[in-house]
Design a protein around this motif. Sequence first.
Motif: not given
Length: 112
Positions: A18-23, A50-54, A56
């Motif tokens: 699930d996004y956004p997701a941290g490392k 944090d990564y907004a989507n796959e 990134e």
Amino acid sequence: MALLHDTDEVRRALSDLDYPAGKEAVVACAERNAASTEALKAVRALPLGDYANEDEILRSIPVDPAAPRQRTPAEQDQQSRQARQSKPGLAEHMREASPTPIEEELGENRGS
């Protein structure tokens, strides 16, 4: 740092993230989905954030340049922008400045 031959392994390992997701969430998802050793090393090497989507995430993973699948031009541009931002450069006052339109029109002897 491990270089992947193909980001598809990481894509499969993160299919239910699930996004956004941290490392930390990215690594936990890859471990939960039994990602390959190579894919796990790659996601563990991701920068904190944090990564907004796959996309990134995939752009942040180093890919072996000798591998058959190469990054898209957009992925290459994004990675090179990230690399330039992290390197020290010249201070703004030390850079050569382009002349302003007024300086171009008036030349060197502007008003003296």
